[in-house]
Design a protein around this motif. Structure first.
Motif, PDB file in Angstrom:
ATOM      1  N   LEU A   1       0.815  -1.211   0.000  1.00 31.44           N
ATOM      2  CA  LEU A   1       0.000   0.000   0.000  1.00 31.44           C
ATOM      3  C   LEU A   1       0.854   1.268   0.000  1.00 31.44           C
ATOM      4  O   LEU A   1       0.321   2.370   0.051  1.00 31.44           O
ATOM      5  CB  LEU A   1      -0.948  -0.016   1.208  1.00 31.44           C
ATOM      6  CG  LEU A   1      -1.916  -1.197   1.234  1.00 31.44           C
ATOM      7  CD1 LEU A   1      -2.779  -1.161   2.484  1.00 31.44           C
ATOM      8  CD2 LEU A   1      -2.779  -1.234  -0.023  1.00 31.44           C
ATOM      9  N   ILE A   2       2.168   1.094  -0.099  1.00 32.95           N
ATOM     10  CA  ILE A   2       3.086   2.224  -0.220  1.00 32.95           C
ATOM     11  C   ILE A   2       3.734   2.244  -1.605  1.00 32.95           C
ATOM     12  O   ILE A   2       3.765   3.274  -2.271  1.00 32.95           O
ATOM     13  CB  ILE A   2       4.190   2.164   0.874  1.00 32.95           C
ATOM     14  CG1 ILE A   2       3.570   2.173   2.275  1.00 32.95           C
ATOM     15  CG2 ILE A   2       5.191   3.304   0.698  1.00 32.95           C
ATOM     16  CD1 ILE A   2       2.803   3.439   2.631  1.00 32.95           C
ATOM     17  N   CYS A   3       4.255   1.118  -2.047  1.00 30.45           N
ATOM     18  CA  CYS A   3       4.928   1.029  -3.354  1.00 30.45           C
ATOM     19  C   CYS A   3       3.901   0.909  -4.473  1.00 30.45           C
ATOM     20  O   CYS A   3       2.966   0.113  -4.394  1.00 30.45           O
ATOM     21  CB  CYS A   3       5.838  -0.191  -3.394  1.00 30.45           C
ATOM     22  SG  CYS A   3       7.109  -0.208  -2.117  1.00 30.45           S
ATOM     23  N   TYR A   4       4.101   1.681  -5.519  1.00 29.07           N
ATOM     24  CA  TYR A   4       3.182   1.634  -6.655  1.00 29.07           C
ATOM     25  C   TYR A   4       3.349   0.308  -7.392  1.00 29.07           C
ATOM     26  O   TYR A   4       4.466  -0.087  -7.734  1.00 29.07           O
ATOM     27  CB  TYR A   4       3.460   2.807  -7.602  1.00 29.07           C
ATOM     28  CG  TYR A   4       2.545   2.825  -8.796  1.00 29.07           C
ATOM     29  CD1 TYR A   4       1.243   3.303  -8.668  1.00 29.07           C
ATOM     30  CD2 TYR A   4       2.962   2.338 -10.019  1.00 29.07           C
ATOM     31  CE1 TYR A   4       0.391   3.322  -9.747  1.00 29.07           C
ATOM     32  CE2 TYR A   4       2.113   2.345 -11.112  1.00 29.07           C
ATOM     33  CZ  TYR A   4       0.824   2.832 -10.970  1.00 29.07           C
ATOM     34  OH  TYR A   4      -0.024   2.828 -12.040  1.00 29.07           O
ATOM     35  N   ASP A   5       2.239  -0.390  -7.628  1.00 31.22           N
ATOM     36  CA  ASP A   5       2.195  -1.602  -8.436  1.00 31.22           C
ATOM     37  C   ASP A   5       3.199  -2.661  -7.959  1.00 31.22           C
ATOM     38  O   ASP A   5       3.980  -3.189  -8.733  1.00 31.22           O
ATOM     39  CB  ASP A   5       2.429  -1.257  -9.915  1.00 31.22           C
ATOM     40  CG  ASP A   5       2.014  -2.386 -10.846  1.00 31.22           C
ATOM     41  OD1 ASP A   5       1.260  -3.289 -10.412  1.00 31.22           O
ATOM     42  OD2 ASP A   5       2.459  -2.390 -12.002  1.00 31.22           O
TER      43      ASP A   5
ATOM     44  N   CYS B   1      -9.854  -0.045  -3.326  1.00 27.98           N
ATOM     45  CA  CYS B   1      -9.745  -0.042  -4.789  1.00 27.98           C
ATOM     46  C   CYS B   1      -8.944  -1.249  -5.271  1.00 27.98           C
ATOM     47  O   CYS B   1      -9.262  -1.847  -6.297  1.00 27.98           O
ATOM     48  CB  CYS B   1      -9.078   1.241  -5.289  1.00 27.98           C
ATOM     49  SG  CYS B   1     -10.088   2.730  -5.165  1.00 27.98           S
ATOM     50  N   ALA B   2      -7.888  -1.610  -4.518  1.00 29.58           N
ATOM     51  CA  ALA B   2      -7.037  -2.736  -4.898  1.00 29.58           C
ATOM     52  C   ALA B   2      -7.753  -4.068  -4.776  1.00 29.58           C
ATOM     53  O   ALA B   2      -7.430  -5.015  -5.487  1.00 29.58           O
ATOM     54  CB  ALA B   2      -5.780  -2.748  -4.032  1.00 29.58           C
ATOM     55  N   SER B   3      -8.747  -4.147  -3.887  1.00 24.82           N
ATOM     56  CA  SER B   3      -9.382  -5.424  -3.568  1.00 24.82           C
ATOM     57  C   SER B   3     -10.687  -5.701  -4.290  1.00 24.82           C
ATOM     58  O   SER B   3     -11.032  -6.857  -4.498  1.00 24.82           O
ATOM     59  CB  SER B   3      -9.670  -5.495  -2.063  1.00 24.82           C
ATOM     60  OG  SER B   3      -8.494  -5.372  -1.325  1.00 24.82           O
ATOM     61  N   ILE B   4     -11.443  -4.656  -4.613  1.00 23.54           N
ATOM     62  CA  ILE B   4     -12.781  -4.899  -5.139  1.00 23.54           C
ATOM     63  C   ILE B   4     -12.755  -5.246  -6.627  1.00 23.54           C
ATOM     64  O   ILE B   4     -11.917  -4.732  -7.370  1.00 23.54           O
ATOM     65  CB  ILE B   4     -13.728  -3.701  -4.892  1.00 23.54           C
ATOM     66  CG1 ILE B   4     -13.206  -2.427  -5.559  1.00 23.54           C
ATOM     67  CG2 ILE B   4     -13.968  -3.501  -3.413  1.00 23.54           C
ATOM     68  CD1 ILE B   4     -14.170  -1.251  -5.497  1.00 23.54           C
TER      69      ILE B   4
ATOM     70  N   GLU C   1      -9.645  -0.013  -9.258  1.00 20.52           N
ATOM     71  CA  GLU C   1      -8.349   0.413  -9.794  1.00 20.52           C
ATOM     72  C   GLU C   1      -7.276  -0.116  -8.848  1.00 20.52           C
ATOM     73  O   GLU C   1      -7.086   0.428  -7.757  1.00 20.52           O
ATOM     74  CB  GLU C   1      -8.305   1.937  -9.893  1.00 20.52           C
ATOM     75  CG  GLU C   1      -6.950   2.520 -10.211  1.00 20.52           C
ATOM     76  CD  GLU C   1      -6.269   1.911 -11.415  1.00 20.52           C
ATOM     77  OE1 GLU C   1      -5.117   1.469 -11.286  1.00 20.52           O
ATOM     78  OE2 GLU C   1      -6.894   1.862 -12.492  1.00 20.52           O
ATOM     79  N   PRO C   2      -6.546  -1.163  -9.236  1.00 19.58           N
ATOM     80  CA  PRO C   2      -5.650  -1.832  -8.302  1.00 19.58           C
ATOM     81  C   PRO C   2      -4.465  -0.993  -7.827  1.00 19.58           C
ATOM     82  O   PRO C   2      -3.854  -1.316  -6.814  1.00 19.58           O
ATOM     83  CB  PRO C   2      -5.175  -3.055  -9.075  1.00 19.58           C
ATOM     84  CG  PRO C   2      -5.376  -2.710 -10.506  1.00 19.58           C
ATOM     85  CD  PRO C   2      -6.561  -1.791 -10.546  1.00 19.58           C
ATOM     86  N   ASN C   3      -4.151   0.075  -8.537  1.00 17.92           N
ATOM     87  CA  ASN C   3      -3.002   0.896  -8.158  1.00 17.92           C
ATOM     88  C   ASN C   3      -3.402   2.344  -7.911  1.00 17.92           C
ATOM     89  O   ASN C   3      -2.617   3.258  -8.160  1.00 17.92           O
ATOM     90  CB  ASN C   3      -1.918   0.814  -9.231  1.00 17.92           C
ATOM     91  CG  ASN C   3      -1.366  -0.590  -9.350  1.00 17.92           C
ATOM     92  OD1 ASN C   3      -0.907  -1.162  -8.373  1.00 17.92           O
ATOM     93  ND2 ASN C   3      -1.450  -1.160 -10.527  1.00 17.92           N
ATOM     94  N   HIS C   4      -4.626   2.566  -7.413  1.00 13.49           N
ATOM     95  CA  HIS C   4      -5.079   3.933  -7.171  1.00 13.49           C
ATOM     96  C   HIS C   4      -4.281   4.540  -6.014  1.00 13.49           C
ATOM     97  O   HIS C   4      -4.355   4.077  -4.883  1.00 13.49           O
ATOM     98  CB  HIS C   4      -6.569   3.988  -6.859  1.00 13.49           C
ATOM     99  CG  HIS C   4      -7.051   5.389  -6.643  1.00 13.49           C
ATOM    100  ND1 HIS C   4      -7.421   6.184  -7.690  1.00 13.49           N
ATOM    101  CD2 HIS C   4      -7.145   6.147  -5.525  1.00 13.49           C
ATOM    102  CE1 HIS C   4      -7.751   7.385  -7.207  1.00 13.49           C
ATOM    103  NE2 HIS C   4      -7.584   7.381  -5.897  1.00 13.49           N
TER     104      HIS C   4
ATOM    105  N   ASP D   1      -3.050  11.062  -2.025  1.00  8.20           N
ATOM    106  CA  ASP D   1      -2.360  11.691  -0.896  1.00  8.20           C
ATOM    107  C   ASP D   1      -3.364  12.275   0.099  1.00  8.20           C
ATOM    108  O   ASP D   1      -2.988  12.911   1.073  1.00  8.20           O
ATOM    109  CB  ASP D   1      -1.365  12.758  -1.365  1.00  8.20           C
ATOM    110  CG  ASP D   1      -2.025  13.903  -2.099  1.00  8.20           C
ATOM    111  OD1 ASP D   1      -3.255  13.866  -2.312  1.00  8.20           O
ATOM    112  OD2 ASP D   1      -1.308  14.851  -2.473  1.00  8.20           O
ATOM    113  N   ASP D   2      -4.667  12.045  -0.169  1.00 13.68           N
ATOM    114  CA  ASP D   2      -5.728  12.438   0.760  1.00 13.68           C
ATOM    115  C   ASP D   2      -6.671  11.251   0.907  1.00 13.68           C
ATOM    116  O   ASP D   2      -7.791  11.244   0.390  1.00 13.68           O
ATOM    117  CB  ASP D   2      -6.453  13.678   0.241  1.00 13.68           C
ATOM    118  CG  ASP D   2      -7.404  14.269   1.288  1.00 13.68           C
ATOM    119  OD1 ASP D   2      -7.618  13.637   2.348  1.00 13.68           O
ATOM    120  OD2 ASP D   2      -7.940  15.361   1.030  1.00 13.68           O
ATOM    121  N   PHE D   3      -6.195  10.241   1.603  1.00 15.94           N
ATOM    122  CA  PHE D   3      -6.905   8.972   1.712  1.00 15.94           C
ATOM    123  C   PHE D   3      -8.272   9.125   2.370  1.00 15.94           C
ATOM    124  O   PHE D   3      -9.255   8.530   1.921  1.00 15.94           O
ATOM    125  CB  PHE D   3      -6.029   7.963   2.468  1.00 15.94           C
ATOM    126  CG  PHE D   3      -6.577   6.572   2.502  1.00 15.94           C
ATOM    127  CD1 PHE D   3      -7.009   5.933   1.356  1.00 15.94           C
ATOM    128  CD2 PHE D   3      -6.653   5.887   3.699  1.00 15.94           C
ATOM    129  CE1 PHE D   3      -7.515   4.643   1.385  1.00 15.94           C
ATOM    130  CE2 PHE D   3      -7.146   4.593   3.755  1.00 15.94           C
ATOM    131  CZ  PHE D   3      -7.576   3.978   2.596  1.00 15.94           C
TER     132      PHE D   3
END
Length: 147
Positions: free
Chosen positions: A25-29, A113-116, A120-123, A126-128
């Motif tokens: 959840l920190i590193c992109y893709d 987003c990554a799970s559903i 979008e798996p890599n959304h 910076d404002d979660f």
């Protein structure tokens, strides 16, 4: 439909693996198969203290749930990308982030987003907290606005 077609492990490079997938959840893709995750795989950018979202791969999701249509109301378990706490629903994750991480502006991957399916798996945001409020409201949130 699960959104992990074409996903490969960023450590062993195995593609279309079975079992659990661990999305950083920190590193992109950045994704790991369960074997590499459990072995503590790291890179120059990914460390073992990064929060991850555990996701069943599509083949195992289909096997476990037998093709049942799952709805957004069914419980899922999400990880907080800021503090690594696990076991949140979409609603409790929003409550947690709003209460515990209001001043954090770190870029993170949205675990929902990554799970559903169809997400979008890599959304990255910076404002979660705002992203959760705008994109992942639960049906009961909409009902409360009607009255």
């Amino acid at each position: 439909m699960r959104n992990d077609m074409g996903v490969s492990c960023d450590s062993c490079l195995k593609g279309n693996f079975r079992g659990r997938r661990y999305k950083c959840l920190i590193c992109y893709d950045y994704d790991l198969c369960s074997t590499c995750y459990e072995a503590g795989a790291t890179t120059t950018r990914h460390t073992t203290d990064h929060p991850v979202q555990c996701i069943l791969t599509r083949s195992d999701f289909d096997m476990y749930y037998g093709g049942e249509a799952l709805t957004a109301e069914q419980p899922q378990s999400f990880t907080c990308p800021y503090c690594c706490k696990m076991g949140f629903t979409d609603a409790t994750l929003h409550e947690h982030v709003t209460a515990e991480h209001t001043d954090v502006s770190l870029e993170v991957v949205c675990p929902i987003c990554a799970s559903i399916p169809g997400g979008e798996p890599n959304h990255v945001t910076d404002d979660f907290a705002s992203h959760l409020a705008l994109e992942h409201r639960t049906p009961r949130d909409f009902i409360s606005f009607q009255f």
